[in-house]
Design an enzyme around this catalytic site. Structure first.
Site, PDB file in Angstrom:
ATOM      1  CB  THR A 339      -0.893  -0.001   1.246  1.00 48.97           C
ATOM      2  OG1 THR A 339      -1.606  -1.236   1.300  1.00 48.97           O
ATOM      3  CG2 THR A 339      -1.861   1.150   1.244  1.00 48.97           C
ATOM      4  CB  THR A 357      -3.042  -1.325  -1.856  1.00 51.51           C
ATOM      5  OG1 THR A 357      -2.205  -2.412  -1.495  1.00 51.51           O
ATOM      6  CG2 THR A 357      -4.485  -1.820  -1.958  1.00 51.51           C
ATOM      7  N   GLY A 420       0.575  -0.065   5.403  1.00 52.77           N
ATOM      8  CA  GLY A 420       1.092  -1.049   6.353  1.00 52.77           C
ATOM      9  C   GLY A 420       0.102  -2.066   6.854  1.00 52.77           C
ATOM     10  N   GLY A 421      -0.933  -2.417   6.065  1.00 55.40           N
ATOM     11  CA  GLY A 421      -1.853  -3.448   6.504  1.00 55.40           C
ATOM     12  C   GLY A 421      -2.563  -3.047   7.780  1.00 55.40           C
TER      13      GLY A 421
END
Length: 524
Positions: A339, A357, A420-421
């Site tokens: 992302t 992303t 970063g998820g």
């Protein structure tokens, strides 16, 4: 323990201006957007140019064959809006193509049951229907003022020149060389004789550039023919043919029926201000839950043990609710998702954060040779086990953890997001709290140590936080410490802009070597 210096301090300068600012994870992309502002475009014009430019200069993070979400503020209407352009599974997807393998271990980023050959993670079967182009098209149609072709021109020029391969790019490519080598077209694009492109030596200053001529041609086609060419024209035909040859179920119907969605934001009053969280299948609902819980706490003048413990508790509870009530896993802690995020503000106070992303770093690790673009691996977002809320199925929207957010209080407004998820939600929460609870400037907020609460079991605290804060966090959950480094990132990677008393500034993660905020005033 680590090998890194304990005396080195890294900072980024944050400058204020009466004009516009673009803050993105790559300086060159920020410059492309800032130039649009300098030439009279608004924040949304600049966002179109920046979004496409990012797909060229950091192609493993995002691109036209990805998806995402944005939250924006129209100053003239005093109105916030989210545009959702997430990926979805192909309508022709066959569940029998994803047989489960029982046994030890899980694949890549998720705790899913392993699928044979990791085909839901990498390769042609991992590719979902992309929404990026439709989302940026909707932004352009609803809010932009400049010609579509003019806004794509910077990305065309960057692709014709080719992305510069520096030490950081080499590191990114080296991390996934084995997977890239499995796709001949990805290997041809990113590798040299099957190996990552090694920088010759410490003192070598020669330039190596990626051959992105095929991508340049595709972007030029989209600029000239319009965005719908990606879904119904020559570009769509090329994508479908390339993917059919590789075994993907992506079809012409998938592309032609895709549409982005504009929605009201999730809104919550907080500390005399307002937070506009993203709508749809995002981390927006969790952000609202977190701040509703934080609103019940009373804080002092600066972040301390009590405020960090309250933040950690609220984030932990929000993740418990997300995993139980929403019934779905999403990007996990430790995710190296690809992302990227950027924020823009213009001289009139319009602002936007776009988070886009491919999912994993380098997505599916598959390249479409006709278009020159990396394909996403959005299928990995789904649980391969049947009978669950987020189970894999044909024609289904992907659940994302992106969180583009607008916040305001008094004479201050900001637009922030992160990459970063699962680390995205804690990053946005930390930063928004710093600014709304403690009146921090954007500069102070971005430099302040943060915590990561990416689930329900463990907290990661910046090692620069005091022992008293770490002790208080340990009372909430098992707590470890980590250093803020260039790679890997123990915390999310944010970008944001702020407007205060009619003046603007921007900032990016201080440890990101490529990220930068560029003022329109500084564009020659």
């Amino acid at each position: 323990m680590s090998n890194f210096s304990t005396t080195q301090k890294i900072t980024k300068t944050v400058e204020w201006t009466d004009g516009g600012v673009v803050a993105s994870q790559h300086r060159t992309a920020s410059e492309a957007g800032a130039r649009v502002l300098a030439e009279g475009g608004n924040a949304f014009d600049a966002a179109v140019a920046t979004a496409f430019a990012l797909g060229v200069v950091e192609p493993w993070m995002s691109g036209p064959v990805g998806g995402g979400m944005m939250t924006l503020w129209r100053a003239d209407r005093q109105q916030a809006e989210t545009i959702e352009f997430g990926m979805r599974s192909p309508v022709g997807l066959r569940l029998e193509d994803y047989p489960l393998e029982r046994g030890d271990g899980h694949s890549d980023l998720f705790t899913w049951t392993k699928v044979k050959d990791d085909r839901n993670v990498f390769g042609p079967h991992s590719i979902a229907v992309p929404g990026f182009v439709a989302g940026i098209e909707m932004l352009h149609q609803r809010h932009a003022t400049r010609d579509w072709a003019d806004l794509l021109a910077p990305s065309v020029g960057l692709a014709e020149k080719g992305m510069l391969i520096d030490w950081y790019a080499s590191l990114m490519i080296a991390a996934v060389t084995r997977n890239l080598a499995q796709d001949p077209d990805a290997a041809a694009m990113f590798l040299v004789d099957g190996q990552w492109p090694n920088i010759a030596g410490w003192t070598d200053v020669s330039e190596q550039r990626l051959d992105q001529s095929a991508m340049a041609a595709t972007l030029r086609q989209l600029a000239e023919a319009g965005a719908r060419d990606f879904y119904e024209g020559r570009t769509a035909e090329a994508l479908v043919a390339d993917m059919a040859a590789k075994g993907s179920s992506l079809s012409a119907e998938d592309l032609s029926t895709y549409s982005a969605k504009a929605s009201p934001t999730r809104e919550i009053a907080y500390r005399g201000g307002v937070i506009h969280a993203p709508s749809g299948p995002s981390a927006g609902a969790s952000l609202v839950r977190t701040f509703r819980q934080l609103a019940q706490s009373t804080f002092g003048d600066s972040p301390d043990a009590a405020s960090f413990a309250a933040t950690a508790t609220a984030l932990r509870d929000a993740y418990k609710a997300r995993l139980s009530q929403d019934g779905a896993e999403d990007e996990p802690a430790g995710s190296e998702s690809c992302t990227t995020t950027f924020s823009v503000v213009d001289k009139d106070g319009n602002m936007i954060n776009v988070t886009q992303t491919l999912l994993s770093k380098f997505g599916s690790r598959v390249v479409s040779p006709s278009t020159g673009m990396l394909m996403n691996n959005g299928i990995m977002w789904f649980d391969p086990e049947p009978g669950r809320p987020n189970s894999l199925a044909p024609g289904k929207a992907c659940l994302m953890n992106v969180c583009p957010t607008i916040g305001s209080t008094g004479d201050t407004m900001f637009a922030i997001g992160a990459a970063g998820g699962r680390k995205i939600l804690p990053s946005v929460t930390n930063l928004a709290s710093f600014m709304l609870d403690f009146g921090m400037s954007l500069e102070d907020a971005f430099h302040h140590p943060r915590i990561d609460v990416s689930g329900t079991e463990r907290i990661i605290a910046d090692e620069d936080l005091s022992p008293e804060i770490v002790e208080a966090l340990s009372g909430v959950a098992d707590t470890g410490t980590a250093k803020r480094t260039v790679h890997p990132y123990a915390f999310g990677v944010p970008a944001g802009v702020m407007r205060q008393n009619g003046r603007n500034c921007g900032a990016t993660e201080i440890m990101s070597p490529w990220g930068d905020a560029i003022l329109a005033d500084d564009i020659a």
